[in-house]
Design a protein around this motif. Sequence first.
Motif, mmCIF file in Angstrom:
data_model
loop_
_atom_site.group_PDB
_atom_site.id
_atom_site.type_symbol
_atom_site.label_atom_id
_atom_site.label_comp_id
_atom_site.label_asym_id
_atom_site.label_seq_id
_atom_site.Cartn_x
_atom_site.Cartn_y
_atom_site.Cartn_z
ATOM 1 N N ILE B 45 19.772 27.485 45.862
ATOM 2 C CA ILE B 45 19.806 27.617 47.319
ATOM 3 C C ILE B 45 20.363 26.316 47.908
ATOM 4 N N SER B 46 20.953 26.401 49.090
ATOM 5 C CA SER B 46 21.457 25.185 49.729
ATOM 6 C C SER B 46 20.324 24.483 50.473
ATOM 7 N N GLY B 47 20.479 23.183 50.662
ATOM 8 C CA GLY B 47 19.465 22.389 51.357
ATOM 9 C C GLY B 47 19.149 22.922 52.737
ATOM 10 N N ARG B 48 20.185 23.330 53.432
ATOM 11 C CA ARG B 48 20.016 23.852 54.777
ATOM 12 C C ARG B 48 19.047 25.025 54.816
ATOM 13 N N LEU B 49 19.233 25.973 53.891
ATOM 14 C CA LEU B 49 18.372 27.153 53.908
ATOM 15 C C LEU B 49 17.011 26.871 53.289
ATOM 16 N N LEU B 50 16.977 26.019 52.262
ATOM 17 C CA LEU B 50 15.686 25.700 51.645
ATOM 18 C C LEU B 50 14.769 25.040 52.668
ATOM 19 N N SER B 51 15.338 24.135 53.421
ATOM 20 C CA SER B 51 14.583 23.468 54.483
ATOM 21 C C SER B 51 13.989 24.485 55.453
ATOM 22 N N ASP B 52 14.820 25.422 55.855
ATOM 23 C CA ASP B 52 14.378 26.467 56.779
ATOM 24 C C ASP B 52 13.279 27.343 56.175
ATOM 25 N N ARG B 53 13.496 27.759 54.920
ATOM 26 C CA ARG B 53 12.540 28.660 54.280
ATOM 27 C C ARG B 53 11.192 27.983 54.042
ATOM 28 N N LEU B 54 11.227 26.718 53.614
ATOM 29 C CA LEU B 54 9.970 26.010 53.366
ATOM 30 C C LEU B 54 9.193 25.842 54.670
ATOM 31 N N LYS B 55 9.921 25.583 55.743
ATOM 32 C CA LYS B 55 9.274 25.440 57.045
ATOM 33 C C LYS B 55 8.574 26.738 57.443
ATOM 34 N N HIS B 56 9.276 27.833 57.266
ATOM 35 C CA HIS B 56 8.675 29.117 57.621
ATOM 36 C C HIS B 56 7.492 29.475 56.717
ATOM 37 N N LEU B 57 7.644 29.198 55.427
ATOM 38 C CA LEU B 57 6.549 29.516 54.503
ATOM 39 C C LEU B 57 5.329 28.645 54.784
ATOM 40 N N GLU B 58 5.577 27.442 55.251
ATOM 41 C CA GLU B 58 4.466 26.575 55.640
ATOM 42 C C GLU B 58 3.759 27.161 56.866
ATOM 43 N N GLU B 59 4.557 27.604 57.821
ATOM 44 C CA GLU B 59 3.981 28.225 59.025
ATOM 45 C C GLU B 59 3.171 29.474 58.688
ATOM 46 N N GLU B 60 3.607 30.179 57.657
ATOM 47 C CA GLU B 60 2.899 31.391 57.244
ATOM 48 C C GLU B 60 1.662 31.069 56.411
ATOM 49 N N GLY B 61 1.485 29.812 56.061
ATOM 50 C CA GLY B 61 0.325 29.420 55.255
ATOM 51 C C GLY B 61 0.462 29.766 53.786
ATOM 52 N N ILE B 62 1.708 29.930 53.345
ATOM 53 C CA ILE B 62 1.949 30.300 51.947
ATOM 54 C C ILE B 62 2.278 29.063 51.117
ATOM 55 N N VAL B 63 2.902 28.094 51.759
ATOM 56 C CA VAL B 63 3.310 26.869 51.075
ATOM 57 C C VAL B 63 2.683 25.670 51.773
ATOM 58 N N LYS B 64 2.328 24.643 50.988
ATOM 59 C CA LYS B 64 1.923 23.392 51.631
ATOM 60 C C LYS B 64 2.791 22.235 51.144
ATOM 61 N N ARG B 65 2.915 21.242 52.014
ATOM 62 C CA ARG B 65 3.837 20.126 51.820
ATOM 63 C C ARG B 65 3.018 18.845 51.760
ATOM 64 N N GLU B 66 3.245 18.045 50.711
ATOM 65 C CA GLU B 66 2.522 16.776 50.609
ATOM 66 C C GLU B 66 3.474 15.627 50.336
ATOM 67 N N VAL B 67 3.252 14.536 51.064
ATOM 68 C CA VAL B 67 4.139 13.388 50.994
ATOM 69 C C VAL B 67 3.507 12.291 50.128
ATOM 70 N N TYR B 68 4.246 11.816 49.153
ATOM 71 C CA TYR B 68 3.811 10.680 48.343
ATOM 72 C C TYR B 68 4.771 9.534 48.615
ATOM 73 N N PRO B 69 4.302 8.463 49.289
ATOM 74 C CA PRO B 69 5.216 7.381 49.686
ATOM 75 C C PRO B 69 5.537 6.452 48.532
ATOM 76 N N GLU B 70 6.157 7.002 47.515
ATOM 77 C CA GLU B 70 6.574 6.211 46.357
ATOM 78 C C GLU B 70 8.028 5.767 46.578
ATOM 79 N N THR B 71 8.620 5.262 45.502
ATOM 80 C CA THR B 71 10.028 4.896 45.589
ATOM 81 C C THR B 71 10.817 5.554 44.470
ATOM 82 N N PRO B 72 11.775 6.409 44.820
ATOM 83 C CA PRO B 72 12.020 6.915 46.176
ATOM 84 C C PRO B 72 10.935 7.886 46.587
#
Lengths: 107, 107
Positions: B45-72
Motif C-alpha cells: 500500500i502507499s503511504g498516503r493510503l496507509l496513513s488514511d486507513r490507520l487513522k480510520h481504523l484507530e477511530e473505529e477502535g480496531i487499531v491502536k498507535r503507540e509512540v516509542y521516542p527512540e532513534t529513529p
Amino acid sequence: MQKSQLCPKFEKAMSILSKRWTGLVIYQLLSGPQRFCTIESAIGISGRLLSDRLKHLEEEGIVKREVYPETPIRIEYSLTEKGLALQPLMKELEIWSQNWVTSEDTL
Amino acid sequence: MQKSQLCPKFEKAMSILSKRWTGLVIYQLLSGPQRFCTIESAIGISGRLLSDRLKHLEEEGIVKREVYPETPIRIEYSLTEKGLALQPLMKELEIWSQNWVTSEDTL
DNA sequence: TATACTTACTTACGAAAAGTAACTAAGGTA
DNA sequence: TACCTTAGTTACTTTTCGTAAGTAAGTATA
C-alpha cells in the motif's frame, strides 16, 4: 513501494470482498436466489453498480444468472458452490458485528 | 432506490471490511504489532493510503498507535481487542481462498 | 555549522471508481 | 397506439485512489 509479500490467493479473495458492495450482494444472495430489483432494494445499491458487480461476480464464478422468459421477464441470480462456500465467513462477520459494533457506530 | 433492509451493525461491519486495503491492514497486524513502513511494504500500500486507513481504523477502535521516542522514532500499530476479534473471520477467508481461488485467478 | 539520513507522514494532481438520475430495450397489456 | 414491467445502460458529477514529491523531527556525519 514494494510488491506485497502475502499469499496471492488470500490477496485475491480479499480484493473481491473489499470491493464496495460485493460483500453485501453475496450476503443477500445467501438468503436464496433472487432477481435484480430485489437485490437492488434490499441492500440499497444503484442499478448501475449492481449490474457491474453481478457481472464481475459471475466472471469470478461466485454468482450465476438464470433467465426465465415469463411475463414480465424474470432473471434470477444465485450463488454457485464457490459463492455458498462464503457462508462461514459471513457468519463470522455477523458474530463480530453483533459483539463489537455498537449502535453509536451505526449513526 | 430504497434504503437497505439489512442489520445496521452488519452493514457497518461490512463497510469497514469492504473499504480497499482495510482488510489487508488488519490481516497484516494479526501477525503482531508493527511499524508504518513494515505494513507499507508487506501489503504494497502507499503511504498516503496507509496513513488514511490507520487513522480510520484507530477511530473505529480496531487499531491502536503507540509512540516509542527512540532513534529513529518508532511508532507501532497493533490491534485492539476489537481488532483481534476479527481473527476467526480472517481464518475463514484464508480457508475459502485456499479451497476456491485457483492460481489462474491470481494472474 | 551544514549536509545528509531515517521514519512517519502530508500535499498536489491526474486517473479511476462511485453516486444520481434519466434513458433504452424487450416483451406483454389496455 | 400508448403504457407497463423488468433489467439494465448512458451521461454526468463527486469522491476516492495511485503516484510522486515534499515536509517535520530527531540524530549522525563531514
